[in-house]
Design a protein around this motif. Structure first.
Motif, PDB file in Angstrom:
ATOM      1  N   UNK A 109       0.734  -1.204   0.059  1.00 27.85           N
ATOM      2  CA  UNK A 109       0.121  -0.249   0.053  1.00 27.85           C
ATOM      3  C   UNK A 109       0.724   1.265   0.055  1.00 27.85           C
ATOM      4  N   UNK A 110       1.864   1.359   0.744  1.00 34.21           N
ATOM      5  CA  UNK A 110       2.755   2.440   0.876  1.00 34.21           C
ATOM      6  C   UNK A 110       3.610   2.490  -0.674  1.00 34.21           C
ATOM      7  N   UNK A 111       3.942   1.520  -1.337  1.00 32.32           N
ATOM      8  CA  UNK A 111       4.457   1.596  -2.564  1.00 32.32           C
ATOM      9  C   UNK A 111       3.773   2.283  -3.591  1.00 32.32           C
ATOM     10  N   UNK A 112       2.292   1.574  -3.536  1.00 36.49           N
ATOM     11  CA  UNK A 112       1.114   2.104  -4.262  1.00 36.49           C
ATOM     12  C   UNK A 112       0.986   3.571  -4.138  1.00 36.49           C
ATOM     13  N   UNK A 113       1.074   4.062  -3.053  1.00 32.56           N
ATOM     14  CA  UNK A 113       0.746   5.487  -2.729  1.00 32.56           C
ATOM     15  C   UNK A 113       1.976   6.454  -3.327  1.00 32.56           C
ATOM     16  N   UNK A 114       3.188   5.870  -3.316  1.00 29.36           N
ATOM     17  CA  UNK A 114       4.343   6.689  -3.519  1.00 29.36           C
ATOM     18  C   UNK A 114       4.684   6.533  -5.102  1.00 29.36           C
ATOM     19  N   UNK A 115       4.681   5.525  -5.652  1.00 34.32           N
ATOM     20  CA  UNK A 115       5.033   5.190  -6.848  1.00 34.32           C
ATOM     21  C   UNK A 115       4.080   5.106  -7.975  1.00 34.32           C
ATOM     22  N   UNK A 116       4.435   6.035  -8.959  1.00 35.25           N
ATOM     23  CA  UNK A 116       3.273   6.144  -9.653  1.00 35.25           C
ATOM     24  C   UNK A 116       3.660   4.918 -11.028  1.00 35.25           C
ATOM     25  N   UNK A 117       2.690   4.945 -11.941  1.00 37.11           N
ATOM     26  CA  UNK A 117       2.841   4.013 -13.086  1.00 37.11           C
ATOM     27  C   UNK A 117       4.261   4.379 -13.783  1.00 37.11           C
ATOM     28  N   UNK A 118       3.943   5.710 -14.165  1.00 34.09           N
ATOM     29  CA  UNK A 118       5.078   6.041 -15.038  1.00 34.09           C
ATOM     30  C   UNK A 118       6.347   6.006 -14.321  1.00 34.09           C
ATOM     31  N   UNK A 119       6.694   6.151 -13.180  1.00 33.72           N
ATOM     32  CA  UNK A 119       7.938   5.809 -12.406  1.00 33.72           C
ATOM     33  C   UNK A 119       8.354   4.246 -12.453  1.00 33.72           C
ATOM     34  N   UNK A 120       7.326   3.431 -12.283  1.00 29.53           N
ATOM     35  CA  UNK A 120       7.517   1.810 -12.211  1.00 29.53           C
ATOM     36  C   UNK A 120       8.212   1.607 -13.800  1.00 29.53           C
ATOM     37  N   UNK A 121       7.148   2.301 -14.879  1.00 30.77           N
ATOM     38  CA  UNK A 121       7.767   1.947 -16.381  1.00 30.77           C
ATOM     39  C   UNK A 121       9.207   2.520 -16.449  1.00 30.77           C
ATOM     40  N   UNK A 122       9.392   3.688 -15.882  1.00 31.19           N
ATOM     41  CA  UNK A 122      10.930   4.326 -15.795  1.00 31.19           C
ATOM     42  C   UNK A 122      11.957   3.445 -15.133  1.00 31.19           C
ATOM     43  N   UNK A 123      11.636   2.788 -14.456  1.00 32.88           N
ATOM     44  CA  UNK A 123      12.508   1.960 -13.525  1.00 32.88           C
ATOM     45  C   UNK A 123      12.658   0.449 -14.544  1.00 32.88           C
ATOM     46  N   UNK A 124      11.747   0.025 -15.030  1.00 29.60           N
ATOM     47  CA  UNK A 124      11.880  -1.030 -15.752  1.00 29.60           C
ATOM     48  C   UNK A 124      12.633  -0.729 -17.100  1.00 29.60           C
ATOM     49  N   UNK A 125      12.584   0.257 -17.679  1.00 30.63           N
ATOM     50  CA  UNK A 125      13.243   0.844 -18.890  1.00 30.63           C
ATOM     51  C   UNK A 125      14.695   0.862 -18.393  1.00 30.63           C
ATOM     52  N   UNK A 126      14.921   1.496 -17.198  1.00 27.78           N
ATOM     53  CA  UNK A 126      16.455   1.514 -16.727  1.00 27.78           C
ATOM     54  C   UNK A 126      16.996   0.116 -16.661  1.00 27.78           C
ATOM     55  N   UNK A 127      16.266  -0.373 -15.864  1.00 24.73           N
ATOM     56  CA  UNK A 127      16.796  -2.023 -15.874  1.00 24.73           C
ATOM     57  C   UNK A 127      17.096  -2.684 -17.279  1.00 24.73           C
ATOM     58  N   UNK A 128      16.073  -2.483 -18.266  1.00 24.67           N
ATOM     59  CA  UNK A 128      16.488  -2.897 -19.448  1.00 24.67           C
ATOM     60  C   UNK A 128      17.426  -2.323 -20.112  1.00 24.67           C
ATOM     61  N   UNK A 129      17.551  -1.070 -19.997  1.00 19.67           N
ATOM     62  CA  UNK A 129      18.981  -0.300 -20.696  1.00 19.67           C
ATOM     63  C   UNK A 129      20.166  -0.862 -20.025  1.00 19.67           C
TER      64      UNK A 129
END
Length: 88
Positions: A35-55
């Protein structure tokens, strides 16, 4: 800090909630990690993190174009985190 009378009133409201609906009060007082992560992390930031790991993964695999594309996507998403997207 709130004045003493406001803190007292908030405690009274909290106690009234506990008395009227203890199940709801328990749910409101418990904070899960998810619940804390859901409140703090937006979908856009989650996609950015995934794209960073992919890079980074693409760099290790010597896939330069994919790494560059993923890094550009990560940068764009991080820069645009304050932009609002409104659909018509």
């Amino acid at each position: 800090m709130l004045p003493r009378d406001e803190r007292r009133r908030l405690r009274e409201i909290e106690q009234q909630l506990v008395d009227e609906d203890p199940r709801l009060a328990r749910r409101l007082s418990q904070t899960s990690t998810l619940g804390y992560l859901r409140a703090r992390v937006s979908v856009r930031m989650a996609v950015a993190a995934c794209a960073g790991v992919l890079a980074i993964t693409c760099l290790f695999l010597n896939e330069g174009a994919a790494a560059l594309t993923s890094a550009a996507l990560t940068g764009l998403l991080l820069i645009s985190r304050t932009w609002r997207i409104e659909l018509l």
